[in-house]
Write an enzyme that holds these catalytic residues in place. Structure first.
Site, PDB file in Angstrom:
ATOM      1  N   PRO A 205       0.843  -1.206   0.000  1.00 16.93           N
ATOM      2  CA  PRO A 205       0.000   0.000   0.000  1.00 16.93           C
ATOM      3  C   PRO A 205       0.874   1.251   0.000  1.00 16.93           C
ATOM      4  O   PRO A 205       2.084   1.170   0.257  1.00 16.93           O
ATOM      5  CB  PRO A 205      -0.771  -0.121   1.311  1.00 16.93           C
ATOM      6  N   ARG A 233       0.274   1.611  -5.886  1.00 16.77           N
ATOM      7  CA  ARG A 233      -0.152   3.012  -5.885  1.00 16.77           C
ATOM      8  C   ARG A 233       0.952   3.833  -6.532  1.00 16.77           C
ATOM      9  O   ARG A 233       2.142   3.571  -6.334  1.00 16.77           O
ATOM     10  CB  ARG A 233      -0.405   3.514  -4.456  1.00 16.77           C
ATOM     11  N   ASP A 257       0.230   0.589 -13.838  1.00 13.03           N
ATOM     12  CA  ASP A 257      -1.231   0.727 -13.869  1.00 13.03           C
ATOM     13  C   ASP A 257      -1.655   1.910 -13.018  1.00 13.03           C
ATOM     14  O   ASP A 257      -2.823   2.295 -13.018  1.00 13.03           O
ATOM     15  CB  ASP A 257      -1.895  -0.555 -13.353  1.00 13.03           C
ATOM     16  N   GLU A 262      -2.046  10.623 -11.039  1.00 15.71           N
ATOM     17  CA  GLU A 262      -3.134  10.078 -11.860  1.00 15.71           C
ATOM     18  C   GLU A 262      -4.479  10.759 -11.609  1.00 15.71           C
ATOM     19  O   GLU A 262      -5.368  10.709 -12.462  1.00 15.71           O
ATOM     20  CB  GLU A 262      -3.266   8.558 -11.650  1.00 15.71           C
ATOM     21  N   HIS A 294      -5.146   2.600 -14.451  1.00 16.09           N
ATOM     22  CA  HIS A 294      -5.763   2.072 -13.224  1.00 16.09           C
ATOM     23  C   HIS A 294      -6.926   1.130 -13.556  1.00 16.09           C
ATOM     24  O   HIS A 294      -8.054   1.327 -13.091  1.00 16.09           O
ATOM     25  CB  HIS A 294      -6.224   3.220 -12.313  1.00 16.09           C
TER      26      HIS A 294
HETATM   27  P1  NAI Z   1      -2.975  -6.347   1.508  1.00 11.96           P
HETATM   28  O1  NAI Z   1      -3.273  -5.430   2.645  1.00 11.96           O
HETATM   29  O2  NAI Z   1      -3.549  -7.717   1.498  1.00 11.96           O
HETATM   30  O3  NAI Z   1      -1.381  -6.498   1.357  1.00 11.96           O
HETATM   31  C1  NAI Z   1      -0.492  -5.441   1.408  1.00 11.96           C
HETATM   32  C2  NAI Z   1       0.827  -6.006   1.909  1.00 11.96           C
HETATM   33  O4  NAI Z   1       1.829  -4.985   1.794  1.00 11.96           O
HETATM   34  C3  NAI Z   1       0.776  -6.455   3.382  1.00 11.96           C
HETATM   35  O5  NAI Z   1       1.272  -7.772   3.506  1.00 11.96           O
HETATM   36  C4  NAI Z   1       1.677  -5.435   4.076  1.00 11.96           C
HETATM   37  O6  NAI Z   1       2.352  -5.995   5.204  1.00 11.96           O
HETATM   38  C5  NAI Z   1       2.643  -5.103   2.938  1.00 11.96           C
HETATM   39  N1  NAI Z   1       3.426  -3.909   3.175  1.00 11.96           N
HETATM   40  C6  NAI Z   1       3.117  -2.808   3.908  1.00 11.96           C
HETATM   41  N2  NAI Z   1       4.163  -1.960   3.928  1.00 11.96           N
HETATM   42  C7  NAI Z   1       5.140  -2.524   3.180  1.00 11.96           C
HETATM   43  C8  NAI Z   1       6.466  -2.146   2.835  1.00 11.96           C
HETATM   44  N3  NAI Z   1       7.013  -1.010   3.306  1.00 11.96           N
HETATM   45  N4  NAI Z   1       7.203  -2.987   2.067  1.00 11.96           N
HETATM   46  C9  NAI Z   1       6.681  -4.150   1.624  1.00 11.96           C
HETATM   47  N5  NAI Z   1       5.443  -4.575   1.935  1.00 11.96           N
HETATM   48  C10 NAI Z   1       4.684  -3.768   2.693  1.00 11.96           C
HETATM   49  O7  NAI Z   1      -3.366  -5.536   0.210  1.00 11.96           O
HETATM   50  P2  NAI Z   1      -3.732  -6.099  -1.247  1.00 11.96           P
HETATM   51  O8  NAI Z   1      -5.184  -6.379  -1.316  1.00 11.96           O
HETATM   52  O9  NAI Z   1      -2.776  -7.177  -1.604  1.00 11.96           O
HETATM   53  O10 NAI Z   1      -3.450  -4.803  -2.139  1.00 11.96           O
HETATM   54  C11 NAI Z   1      -2.139  -4.259  -2.257  1.00 11.96           C
HETATM   55  C12 NAI Z   1      -2.235  -2.880  -2.862  1.00 11.96           C
HETATM   56  O11 NAI Z   1      -2.673  -2.985  -4.222  1.00 11.96           O
HETATM   57  C13 NAI Z   1      -3.305  -1.965  -2.221  1.00 11.96           C
HETATM   58  O12 NAI Z   1      -2.805  -1.307  -1.061  1.00 11.96           O
HETATM   59  C14 NAI Z   1      -3.605  -1.000  -3.311  1.00 11.96           C
HETATM   60  O13 NAI Z   1      -2.732   0.103  -3.174  1.00 11.96           O
HETATM   61  C15 NAI Z   1      -3.262  -1.769  -4.589  1.00 11.96           C
HETATM   62  N6  NAI Z   1      -4.456  -2.039  -5.412  1.00 11.96           N
HETATM   63  C16 NAI Z   1      -4.436  -1.646  -6.716  1.00 11.96           C
HETATM   64  C17 NAI Z   1      -5.519  -1.882  -7.537  1.00 11.96           C
HETATM   65  C18 NAI Z   1      -5.509  -1.513  -8.979  1.00 11.96           C
HETATM   66  O14 NAI Z   1      -6.568  -1.561  -9.640  1.00 11.96           O
HETATM   67  N7  NAI Z   1      -4.381  -1.132  -9.562  1.00 11.96           N
HETATM   68  C19 NAI Z   1      -6.740  -2.518  -7.015  1.00 11.96           C
HETATM   69  C20 NAI Z   1      -6.617  -2.966  -5.634  1.00 11.96           C
HETATM   70  C21 NAI Z   1      -5.516  -2.710  -4.865  1.00 11.96           C
END
Ligand code: NAI
Length: 330
Positions: A205, A233, A257, A262, A294
């Protein structure tokens, strides 16, 4: 409840109206992005339904609060665009859709890897113009390459799974290693990931720690010709630093993406006007950069889940029972 839906596209209307077929709530759709200027549209609504590029800073939340909004129902998993401390201070509940389709995003990240590796977007244009030359389309076998996954939550682990299926070695970095990670996921220090990965995919995130995580210093540690994919992001990547890396050849391929600025571009048809973001336009000049607007989340399954969970959050907030996916300030 009366809900003001901001940044509402035709597909949002379709899926939200389907999820609200029993008409438990009254939905009003606004094309406008939520900003300090458009917040008055929410006057008298109990809830605001917002997407990723809507602005929910303290000024907007204060306006919403004074006009009666008690709930912000996000149609996204990410909530970095919400001032949670301000929401808490104002007594506005914030809810999100924690998982609508991690597969959709992971699969799109893989699509970027495959397209960039074999340059299918260039081949498509060439063939249409009767140009069957292969120069400039040289790819590499994914088999036995090292893929670095930054952020091993739901999306990162699915991406890792798929890439492992190609025969890749998976190295990962996450401050909270995921107990669900399969044994082939090797957690390594970030510096080791940078040094060893042929492909780096960002699934963390946006936080104060990850803001510009991929900067000049990080890029300098990476392999020459590295492929970087960002579906997380935009601000996780320092755009100027990747442009410098692309110009020097340090970065061999870049798939985005999401993009730092954006909010001013994505989800709108700007093809009739002038795009004034010079950094973005510079990115589009590289033949080894592939940008999508996106759209990683954009599958029928994901939109169904987003709409259903958003409505379920609103139900739970109103009734006080059921699951409310609440986001709290730290
Ligand atoms: P999630 O919450 O399941 O996983 C996020 C992971 O990132 C967690 O394991 C967390 O510990 C880790 N994390 C936090 N800080 C970190 C760091 N400094 N270094 C490495 N890892 C770190 O979230 P999920 O569902 O996997 O989504 C991930 C991201 O994808 C979201 O936060 C969102 O920004 C992005 N996203 C993008 C979309 C798109 O359409 N392009 C759609 C949905 C999500």
């Amino acid at each position: 409840m009366r809900i003001a839906v901001f940044s509402a596209k035709a597909y949002d209307r379709t899926f939200l109206m389907r999820a609200n077929a029993a008409e438990r709530h009254s939905l009003s759709f606004f094309d406008a992005r939520l900003t300090v200027d458009t917040a008055p549209l929410a006057n008298g609504f109990d809830a605001v339904c917002a997407f990723v590029n809507d602005c929910l800073d303290a000024a907007v939340l204060e306006q919403l609060h004074s006009s009666g909004t008690r709930l912000v129902a996000l149609r996204s998993a990410g909530f970095n665009h919400v001032d949670l401390a301000a929401a808490e201070r104002l007594g506005i509940t914030v809810a999100r859709v924690p998982a609508y389709s991690p597969h959709a995003v992971a699969e799109h990240a893989v699509a970027l890897v495959l397209s960039l590796n074999r340059m299918t977007y260039r081949a498509y244009n060439r063939v249409r113009e009767g140009n069957f030359a292969l120069d400039g389309l040289l790819g590499f076998d994914l088999y036995e390459k090292t893929v670095g996954v930054i952020g091993t939550g739901q999306i990162g682990l699915i991406f890792a799974d798929i890439m492992h299926g190609f025969g890749c070695r998976i190295v990962a970095s996450d401050p909270l290693p995921n107990p669900d990670a399969k044994p082939f996921v090797e957690y390594v220090p970030l510096a080791t990931l940078y040094e060893s990965a042929d492909i780096i995919s960002l699934h963390c995130p946006l936080t104060t720690e990850t803001n510009h995580l991929i900067d000049a210093e990080a890029i300098a540690q990476m392999k020459d010709g590295v492929m970087i994919i960002n579906t997380g992001r935009g601000r996780v990547v320092d755009t100027q630093a990747v442009i410098t890396g692309l110009k020097s050849g340090k970065i061999g391929r870049l798939g985005l993406d999401v993009y730092e600025e954006e909010e001013q571009l994505f989800f709108e048809d700007l093809s009739h006007g002038v795009i004034n973001d010079d950094q973005f336009m510079r990115l589009t000049t590289f033949h080894n950069v592939l940008i999508t607007g996106h759209q990683a989340f954009f599958t029928a399954e994901a939109l169904t889940n987003i709409a259903e969970t958003t409505l379920a959050n609103i139900d739970a907030f109103e009734s006080g029972s059921g699951t409310l996916h609440r986001v709290n300030a730290k």
